[in-house]
Motif scaffolding. Sequence first.
Motif, PDB file in Angstrom:
ATOM      1  N   LEU A 173     -58.538   2.498  76.803  1.00  0.00           N
ATOM      2  CA  LEU A 173     -59.559   3.036  75.857  1.00  0.00           C
ATOM      3  C   LEU A 173     -61.093   2.745  76.313  1.00  0.00           C
ATOM      4  CD1 LEU A 173     -59.462   3.978  72.915  1.00  0.00           C
ATOM      5  CD2 LEU A 173     -59.710   1.631  72.308  1.00  0.00           C
ATOM      6  N   TRP A 184     -63.708   6.044  77.096  1.00  0.00           N
ATOM      7  CA  TRP A 184     -65.025   6.235  76.457  1.00  0.00           C
ATOM      8  C   TRP A 184     -65.704   4.619  76.457  1.00  0.00           C
ATOM      9  CZ3 TRP A 184     -60.159   7.789  74.291  1.00  0.00           C
ATOM     10  CH2 TRP A 184     -59.986   9.018  74.155  1.00  0.00           C
ATOM     11  N   ASN A 207     -68.971   4.061  76.671  1.00  0.00           N
ATOM     12  CA  ASN A 207     -69.974   3.700  75.894  1.00  0.00           C
ATOM     13  C   ASN A 207     -69.967   3.624  74.468  1.00  0.00           C
ATOM     14  OD1 ASN A 207     -71.750   3.076  78.118  1.00  0.00           O
ATOM     15  ND2 ASN A 207     -71.961   5.083  78.680  1.00  0.00           N
ATOM     16  N   PHE A 257     -65.476   0.532  69.348  1.00  0.00           N
ATOM     17  CA  PHE A 257     -64.180   0.597  68.455  1.00  0.00           C
ATOM     18  C   PHE A 257     -63.618  -0.731  68.000  1.00  0.00           C
ATOM     19  CE2 PHE A 257     -63.625   3.461  72.195  1.00  0.00           C
ATOM     20  CZ  PHE A 257     -63.375   4.585  71.627  1.00  0.00           C
ATOM     21  N   TYR A 303     -65.304  -2.113  85.172  1.00  0.00           N
ATOM     22  CA  TYR A 303     -65.207  -2.017  83.694  1.00  0.00           C
ATOM     23  C   TYR A 303     -65.925  -0.663  83.131  1.00  0.00           C
ATOM     24  CZ  TYR A 303     -68.018  -3.143  79.421  1.00  0.00           C
ATOM     25  OH  TYR A 303     -68.331  -3.057  78.096  1.00  0.00           O
ATOM     26  N   LYS A 304     -66.729  -0.073  83.884  1.00  0.00           N
ATOM     27  CA  LYS A 304     -67.108   1.245  83.423  1.00  0.00           C
ATOM     28  C   LYS A 304     -67.552   2.016  84.758  1.00  0.00           C
ATOM     29  CE  LYS A 304     -71.423   0.013  81.181  1.00  0.00           C
ATOM     30  NZ  LYS A 304     -72.207  -0.054  80.118  1.00  0.00           N
ATOM     31  N   THR A 345     -61.279  13.697  83.498  1.00  0.00           N
ATOM     32  CA  THR A 345     -60.199  13.268  83.971  1.00  0.00           C
ATOM     33  C   THR A 345     -59.610  12.009  83.527  1.00  0.00           C
ATOM     34  OG1 THR A 345     -60.554  14.520  86.127  1.00  0.00           O
ATOM     35  CG2 THR A 345     -58.539  13.131  86.148  1.00  0.00           C
ATOM     36  N   LEU A 394     -58.282  12.383  80.065  1.00  0.00           N
ATOM     37  CA  LEU A 394     -56.955  13.066  80.089  1.00  0.00           C
ATOM     38  C   LEU A 394     -56.070  11.912  80.345  1.00  0.00           C
ATOM     39  CD1 LEU A 394     -55.157  15.674  80.486  1.00  0.00           C
ATOM     40  CD2 LEU A 394     -55.435  15.455  82.923  1.00  0.00           C
ATOM     41  N   VAL A 430     -55.362   9.838  77.148  1.00  0.00           N
ATOM     42  CA  VAL A 430     -54.550  10.534  76.433  1.00  0.00           C
ATOM     43  C   VAL A 430     -53.043  10.434  76.538  1.00  0.00           C
ATOM     44  CG1 VAL A 430     -54.153  12.526  75.253  1.00  0.00           C
ATOM     45  CG2 VAL A 430     -56.547  11.823  75.475  1.00  0.00           C
ATOM     46  N   ALA A 456     -60.885   8.661  69.771  1.00  0.00           N
ATOM     47  CA  ALA A 456     -59.791   8.086  70.039  1.00  0.00           C
ATOM     48  C   ALA A 456     -58.872   7.710  68.987  1.00  0.00           C
ATOM     49  CB  ALA A 456     -60.308   6.567  70.585  1.00  0.00           C
ATOM     50  N   ILE A 467     -56.876  10.916  68.285  1.00  0.00           N
ATOM     51  CA  ILE A 467     -56.136  11.159  69.340  1.00  0.00           C
ATOM     52  C   ILE A 467     -54.724  10.388  69.249  1.00  0.00           C
ATOM     53  CG2 ILE A 467     -55.588  11.071  71.669  1.00  0.00           C
ATOM     54  CD1 ILE A 467     -58.353  11.948  72.361  1.00  0.00           C
ATOM     55  N   TYR A 477     -51.811  22.073  88.985  1.00  0.00           N
ATOM     56  CA  TYR A 477     -53.117  21.838  88.272  1.00  0.00           C
ATOM     57  C   TYR A 477     -54.020  20.553  88.817  1.00  0.00           C
ATOM     58  CZ  TYR A 477     -56.496  19.540  84.886  1.00  0.00           C
ATOM     59  OH  TYR A 477     -57.651  18.859  84.455  1.00  0.00           O
ATOM     60  N   LEU A 507     -58.627  19.211  90.662  1.00  0.00           N
ATOM     61  CA  LEU A 507     -58.966  17.915  90.941  1.00  0.00           C
ATOM     62  C   LEU A 507     -59.688  17.486  92.315  1.00  0.00           C
ATOM     63  CD1 LEU A 507     -56.796  15.773  88.242  1.00  0.00           C
ATOM     64  CD2 LEU A 507     -58.983  16.853  88.002  1.00  0.00           C
ATOM     65  N   PHE A 558     -62.940  16.766  93.963  1.00  0.00           N
ATOM     66  CA  PHE A 558     -63.439  15.492  93.963  1.00  0.00           C
ATOM     67  C   PHE A 558     -63.512  14.858  95.402  1.00  0.00           C
ATOM     68  CE2 PHE A 558     -61.962  15.381  89.180  1.00  0.00           C
ATOM     69  CZ  PHE A 558     -63.171  16.069  88.764  1.00  0.00           C
ATOM     70  N   ASN A 574     -76.306   8.874  75.329  1.00  0.00           N
ATOM     71  CA  ASN A 574     -76.368   7.633  75.769  1.00  0.00           C
ATOM     72  C   ASN A 574     -77.654   7.398  76.531  1.00  0.00           C
ATOM     73  OD1 ASN A 574     -74.392   6.454  73.729  1.00  0.00           O
ATOM     74  ND2 ASN A 574     -72.921   7.315  75.301  1.00  0.00           N
ATOM     75  N   VAL A 604     -68.248 -10.544  86.706  1.00  0.00           N
ATOM     76  CA  VAL A 604     -68.145  -9.697  85.522  1.00  0.00           C
ATOM     77  C   VAL A 604     -69.205  -8.177  85.770  1.00  0.00           C
ATOM     78  CG1 VAL A 604     -68.066 -11.339  83.636  1.00  0.00           C
ATOM     79  CG2 VAL A 604     -70.359 -11.319  84.758  1.00  0.00           C
ATOM     80  N   TYR A 631     -68.775  -4.071  88.386  1.00  0.00           N
ATOM     81  CA  TYR A 631     -68.808  -2.529  88.358  1.00  0.00           C
ATOM     82  C   TYR A 631     -70.240  -1.987  88.551  1.00  0.00           C
ATOM     83  CZ  TYR A 631     -71.179  -3.486  83.872  1.00  0.00           C
ATOM     84  OH  TYR A 631     -71.956  -4.110  82.977  1.00  0.00           O
TER      85      TYR A 631
END
Lengths: 606, 348
Positions: free
Chosen positions: A60, A64, A66, A69, A490-491, A504, A507, A510, B3, B6, B63, B68, B71, B292, B314, B317
């Motif tokens: 999750l 997404w 940013n 939830f 983390y992102k 992607t 996708l 989901v 979400a 979905i 596909y 893809l 990339f 954003n 932490v 990333y």
Amino acid sequence: MSVAAQPLANDHAHEEGHHEPTFIEKYIFSTDHKMIAKQYLITGLIMGFIGIAMSMLMRLQLAWPNETFWIYEVLLGRFGEDGVMDPSIYLALSTIHGTIMIFYVLTAGLSGTFSNLLIPLQIGARDMASGFINMLSYWLFALSCVVIVSSFFVEAGPASSGWTVYPPLSALPQAIGGSGLGMTLWLVAITIFIASSLLGSLNYIVTVLNLRTQGMTMTRLPLTIWAFFVTAIIGVVSFPVLLAAGLLLLMDRSFGTSFFLSDIYIQGEVLSYQGGSPVLYEHLFWFLGHPEVYIVLLPALGITSEIIATNSRKPIFGYRAMIASILAIAFLSTVVWGHHMFVSGMNPFLGSVFTFTTLLIAIPSGVKAFNYITTLWKGNLQLNPAMLFSIGLVSTFVTGGLTGIILGDSTLDINVHDTYFVIAHFHLVMGISALYGLFAGIYHWFPKMFGRMMSKNLGYVHFWITAVGAYGIFFPMHFIGMAGLPRRYYKFTEFPYFDDLADTNILISVFAFITAAAQIFFVYNFIHSIFYGKKAEQNPWKSNTLEWTTPVKHIHGNWPGEIPKVYRWSYDYSKRNKEDTDYIIAGQDFVPQNVPVQDNEEEMNE
Amino acid sequence: MTALLIILVAALLGITIWQISKIFKLSQPIESDDSQIATNEDNQKQGKIFLVFTVFLYGLMIYSFWSLSKFYAPGASSHSDDYDQLFFISLGLIMFVQVIIQFLIHWFAYKYRGKKGQKALFYADNDKLEFIWTIIPVITLAALIIYGLFSWSEIMNVQETDDTLVVEIYAYQFDWRARYSGEDGTLGEANVRFIEGINQLGLNESDPYAQDDKITTELHLPVDRQVLFKFRSQDVLHSAYFPFFRSQMNVVPGMTTQFGFTPTTTSKEIRNSEYMVEKVKNINEIRQNNDNLGPDEKDYEFEYYLLCNKICGVSHYNMQMKIVVETEEEYQKWISEQQTFGELTAQN
């Protein structure tokens, strides 16, 4: 003690039949291997639920990054305040997800369940060599589960340095909050887990070696037992090394030693550690870590061998080659750990050696895959849910295994190391494959465990959604890995270059949610069938192995009368008589192991 | 919100399938057995679903490759062509095997689905077959191993020449620094125990070699000149990952690790390459529509980057450093503008 008691056990079972076990003896502190198997299974499934739920939170967040939830706040408390996931808890989730899935679900839940259930039943023994040690093994496992889950409730959060817990990150609370009490609990939990695993494994080994019934030679053992047996040996060889690594890490953390630490400056001060090396820890860790992959996978392959043979109504193709490849995989698994460390800073020459040994593993793995396919060829496939999961396993094992050829090559590893390519690879080859093995085993032996049948239609729905979802998650994932997307991030929004990968990632997420949702069919089917499933017959799948000669109702000692003798291997499916007019037993396409060799039958060379 | 939607859709989808399966069940004649063992009809149905699944699986593979594989990052170092060639040969090989094997698995599952009266073939062993599918992988893998090992030793054994630029990459939670050796071409002695105040990399101030070292926050590299990186970490494990240069090495506290490559494409060249122009255009479209982002973040221009690829805390990333590959003259100009360590300490 039990070994000596075995010849007497026939009478023994009758005498003890009069003693009614109390509730606690029967369901909680049971020494009966069948009950312990169920305890392992249910505990493992609960842990699996927790582990998969964690991966859903991660997916999750990755899809997404940013957005907010409310579910984060509900499940993660102060780490998800106002619906924003804290970066530290993301790392904790990935750490504990890995730990739980690998150790608690796929080691204990899979191997613990089916080794316990099937070893005595398939080799023709009244119980494990030591029922008490077996019980101890389960309760240590349960304790370990409690400790690892409780680490989520400590103030600075659970261990967050990845499931490999590399020092110095895992050794220094200054480096990350989770390396405080959370990490101590992780080490305690894993120590208890190792003790549990060793007790279990030693028991399995002794049982297989000593308690086989008359006529059950090693070359008549079903492949399930071979797989469990060799798995137990790998566990006994490699788990103590992890214990050693854990203890040294504990010393570094608590007693100021410097096994893994040197020259560290953190938060404004130089620490006193001098002379240790994190690379040493990596060597120790992966000496378990890689065999662990096969500890997870071999039982699944063993289960699949049995289920594919039974449901194809054919003998497993190349029985001896299958045993040989299990042994080869087991041996090679202990000499390939360095392929996790190609870019760790170890001598490049070692990298060459480990590339060589690693790619060798492809050979026995390939043999196994080809043998499964040949077993399907010209069969009469009974497409029960267990069979679907077994075929699914062969498919994911091949897909995941093939990308191992890229990762095992030191040169190619340079650029895909620690990217999503690795995640896709190992989830397919050991995560999904082993889970398929677990599901296949549950659908197949549910009648033996609970005396009832699981609903096949729910099983079909469960399989097909899972099969579509699993590939939907992990096949595209290779490509974002090839784009250089690092794991444990983390992102990705801090790198504009990765912006076009966001779709992607959505996708994949989901597909992940759909797949996880499909497991609800399984949960419902499992719980419902325990209580309301159709009553099982004694041998629903028309199988040859000995467990199907026991009565549906569980009794202490497994067989009411004498232990059956064994006259043949377990794969006489569709064997024809000498004149080739009919099956050996007219009208029945299987010959159980306890049926003596018939007059009209050609004996196989053994 | 999306979400939730979905998840809702997924749940509804699940319920639908469940209901359909229930209807199937109800629509069957009453006498159909409920033994929960696959019947002849189940075998027919499931066998056919295997065919449908095969279509899905191959569709997914097509596909993925079709939309893809773009990339895959372009290479920009002297060994990246070799790397890519080995990668694509291996990928081609495994996809060739994959396509055949998956077909066999699923086709057999369909073709030999159980039928009433069908008899399975008792076929337990064939040494010749076992030999064939042992020896073919042995030969193929031997070739791959040998090819791979040649590339490996070529990449890992850096032949240092007078022209080699030695740069130290210094990692700490959560950033990178680069240290150039200056006029004397030798990096000064350093240890975390020397870290104090402005001396953030722990250089030994009494070491004359350290005086002309230059510490920078960006990594500038002259094109077509071999660079040998010496990696040093002050706290935990990091990994210096240069995706475009097909290079990666862990950064280990307590020891120095190294990796070398020769950049072959300048930042300017790659920015103007057809691939990157289109990619950046696409990314900028995405960024325009991203609410954003602040107005000054919307325009992205490609820069090479170095990122941390070993979990380090932490902010793992977001541990990155900009890399600029430029001509020798541009590089010389830039480096001469950087402050030496001696100047830095003299100031304070």
